[in-house]
Design a protein around this motif. Structure first.
Motif, PDB file in Angstrom:
ATOM      1  N   THR A  18       0.861  -1.175   0.000  1.00 35.79           N
ATOM      2  CA  THR A  18       0.000   0.000   0.000  1.00 35.79           C
ATOM      3  C   THR A  18       0.898   1.227   0.000  1.00 35.79           C
ATOM      4  O   THR A  18       1.995   1.215   0.557  1.00 35.79           O
ATOM      5  CB  THR A  18      -0.946   0.007   1.215  1.00 35.79           C
ATOM      6  N   ARG A  19       0.421   2.306  -0.662  1.00 35.01           N
ATOM      7  CA  ARG A  19       1.225   3.526  -0.806  1.00 35.01           C
ATOM      8  C   ARG A  19       0.647   4.629   0.059  1.00 35.01           C
ATOM      9  O   ARG A  19      -0.553   4.852   0.092  1.00 35.01           O
ATOM     10  CB  ARG A  19       1.252   3.981  -2.264  1.00 35.01           C
ATOM     11  N   TYR A  20       1.562   5.321   0.741  1.00 35.16           N
ATOM     12  CA  TYR A  20       1.235   6.463   1.582  1.00 35.16           C
ATOM     13  C   TYR A  20       2.116   7.636   1.175  1.00 35.16           C
ATOM     14  O   TYR A  20       3.208   7.445   0.643  1.00 35.16           O
ATOM     15  CB  TYR A  20       1.517   6.163   3.061  1.00 35.16           C
ATOM     16  N   GLU A  21       1.680   8.842   1.462  1.00 36.83           N
ATOM     17  CA  GLU A  21       2.497  10.044   1.288  1.00 36.83           C
ATOM     18  C   GLU A  21       2.604  10.725   2.645  1.00 36.83           C
ATOM     19  O   GLU A  21       1.593  11.046   3.265  1.00 36.83           O
ATOM     20  CB  GLU A  21       1.875  11.001   0.267  1.00 36.83           C
ATOM     21  N   TYR A  22       3.840  10.903   3.108  1.00 36.67           N
ATOM     22  CA  TYR A  22       4.102  11.610   4.356  1.00 36.67           C
ATOM     23  C   TYR A  22       4.956  12.821   4.004  1.00 36.67           C
ATOM     24  O   TYR A  22       6.152  12.684   3.772  1.00 36.67           O
ATOM     25  CB  TYR A  22       4.820  10.715   5.361  1.00 36.67           C
ATOM     26  N   VAL A  27       5.967   6.392   0.854  1.00 34.52           N
ATOM     27  CA  VAL A  27       6.290   5.226   1.666  1.00 34.52           C
ATOM     28  C   VAL A  27       5.367   4.084   1.242  1.00 34.52           C
ATOM     29  O   VAL A  27       4.154   4.281   1.084  1.00 34.52           O
ATOM     30  CB  VAL A  27       6.104   5.520   3.175  1.00 34.52           C
ATOM     31  N   PHE A  28       5.956   2.918   1.060  1.00 37.90           N
ATOM     32  CA  PHE A  28       5.197   1.715   0.743  1.00 37.90           C
ATOM     33  C   PHE A  28       5.165   0.840   1.983  1.00 37.90           C
ATOM     34  O   PHE A  28       6.165   0.712   2.681  1.00 37.90           O
ATOM     35  CB  PHE A  28       5.843   0.960  -0.418  1.00 37.90           C
ATOM     36  N   ALA A 100      -4.188   4.692   3.552  1.00 38.46           N
ATOM     37  CA  ALA A 100      -3.394   4.393   2.352  1.00 38.46           C
ATOM     38  C   ALA A 100      -4.063   5.028   1.143  1.00 38.46           C
ATOM     39  O   ALA A 100      -5.295   5.125   1.069  1.00 38.46           O
ATOM     40  CB  ALA A 100      -3.263   2.886   2.162  1.00 38.46           C
ATOM     41  N   LEU A 101      -3.240   5.435   0.185  1.00 40.87           N
ATOM     42  CA  LEU A 101      -3.749   6.096  -1.013  1.00 40.87           C
ATOM     43  C   LEU A 101      -4.076   5.128  -2.131  1.00 40.87           C
ATOM     44  O   LEU A 101      -4.974   5.383  -2.928  1.00 40.87           O
ATOM     45  CB  LEU A 101      -2.731   7.136  -1.510  1.00 40.87           C
ATOM     46  N   GLU A 102      -3.316   4.045  -2.215  1.00 38.72           N
ATOM     47  CA  GLU A 102      -3.577   3.064  -3.264  1.00 38.72           C
ATOM     48  C   GLU A 102      -2.888   1.750  -2.948  1.00 38.72           C
ATOM     49  O   GLU A 102      -1.987   1.677  -2.118  1.00 38.72           O
ATOM     50  CB  GLU A 102      -3.126   3.573  -4.635  1.00 38.72           C
ATOM     51  N   VAL A 103      -3.336   0.726  -3.649  1.00 36.81           N
ATOM     52  CA  VAL A 103      -2.711  -0.589  -3.625  1.00 36.81           C
ATOM     53  C   VAL A 103      -1.810  -0.660  -4.855  1.00 36.81           C
ATOM     54  O   VAL A 103      -2.213  -0.244  -5.940  1.00 36.81           O
ATOM     55  CB  VAL A 103      -3.777  -1.705  -3.703  1.00 36.81           C
ATOM     56  N   VAL A 104      -0.596  -1.157  -4.668  1.00 28.26           N
ATOM     57  CA  VAL A 104       0.330  -1.302  -5.800  1.00 28.26           C
ATOM     58  C   VAL A 104       0.983  -2.677  -5.740  1.00 28.26           C
ATOM     59  O   VAL A 104       1.179  -3.242  -4.674  1.00 28.26           O
ATOM     60  CB  VAL A 104       1.423  -0.204  -5.807  1.00 28.26           C
ATOM     61  N   TRP A 105       1.270  -3.207  -6.907  1.00 27.91           N
ATOM     62  CA  TRP A 105       2.055  -4.437  -7.029  1.00 27.91           C
ATOM     63  C   TRP A 105       3.424  -4.016  -7.545  1.00 27.91           C
ATOM     64  O   TRP A 105       3.524  -3.453  -8.629  1.00 27.91           O
ATOM     65  CB  TRP A 105       1.393  -5.415  -8.003  1.00 27.91           C
ATOM     66  N   ARG A 106       4.466  -4.256  -6.772  1.00 27.99           N
ATOM     67  CA  ARG A 106       5.834  -3.907  -7.163  1.00 27.99           C
ATOM     68  C   ARG A 106       6.632  -5.177  -7.378  1.00 27.99           C
ATOM     69  O   ARG A 106       6.457  -6.162  -6.642  1.00 27.99           O
ATOM     70  CB  ARG A 106       6.525  -3.072  -6.075  1.00 27.99           C
ATOM     71  N   LEU A 116      10.209   1.448   2.599  1.00 24.63           N
ATOM     72  CA  LEU A 116       9.285   0.397   2.977  1.00 24.63           C
ATOM     73  C   LEU A 116       9.058   0.410   4.480  1.00 24.63           C
ATOM     74  O   LEU A 116       9.988   0.658   5.258  1.00 24.63           O
ATOM     75  CB  LEU A 116       9.886  -0.954   2.551  1.00 24.63           C
ATOM     76  N   TYR A 117       7.811   0.147   4.891  1.00 25.53           N
ATOM     77  CA  TYR A 117       7.491   0.000   6.301  1.00 25.53           C
ATOM     78  C   TYR A 117       6.805  -1.334   6.510  1.00 25.53           C
ATOM     79  O   TYR A 117       5.772  -1.586   5.892  1.00 25.53           O
ATOM     80  CB  TYR A 117       6.573   1.129   6.771  1.00 25.53           C
TER      81      TYR A 117
END
Length: 146
Positions: A18-22, A27-28, A100-106, A116-117
């Motif tokens: 999941t993606r966050y913006e701080y 941050v993933f 979380a802002l979005e789900v991502v597959w990396r 990463l957290y």
């Protein structure tokens, strides 16, 4: 010390994050959360992912365990990262349950270079490649925590 379980879900050599913006920092996060009273760590993971992402998972064994120490706050977090399998649903953010802002597959191969957290990307890659055999990694260095 709090205990926070998280899960690694891999499909087609990509890991679910999941993606966050701080501030100006992206941050993933490995999906997970805090156990409710009376819950085991796998039960907490299954509930958290159902609530936050609308998916059903199975939890396998422990991959990585380590501490983030926050002496300035007189607390710490023991991170327990499990391997899991997605068994139902399509991951989508439930804004009522997560910031979380979005789900991502990396790509799994890229996680060592992400913010990463918990910050265990290198150790996860070492486990995948067979370089690491012990799940305990000790202190996890989180850049934004110290």
């Amino acid at each position: 010390m709090k205990v926070r379980p998280a899960v690694v879900l891999v499909e087609n050599d990509h890991v679910l994050l999941t993606r966050y913006e701080y501030g100006d920092q992206t941050v993933f996060q490995l999906p997970g959360g805090n156990p409710d009273p009376g819950e085991t760590l796998p039960e907490a993971l299954m509930r958290e992912l159902r609530e936050e992402l609308g998916i059903e998972i199975e939890v396998q064994g422990l991959l990585v365990m380590g501490e983030v120490l926050l002496p300035q706050l007189k607390q710490g977090v023991l991170h327990c990262v499990f391997l899991g399998t997605l068994v139902g649903g399509i991951p989508r953010i439930n804004p009522a349950e997560t910031t979380a802002l979005e789900v991502v597959w990396r790509p799994l191969s890229s996680i060592a270079g992400l913010h990463l957290y918990p910050n265990v990307g290198v150790e996860l890659l070492e486990l995948v490649t067979g370089v690491r055999s012990s799940p305990y990694i000790g202190k996890i260095r989180q850049e934004w925590f110290g």
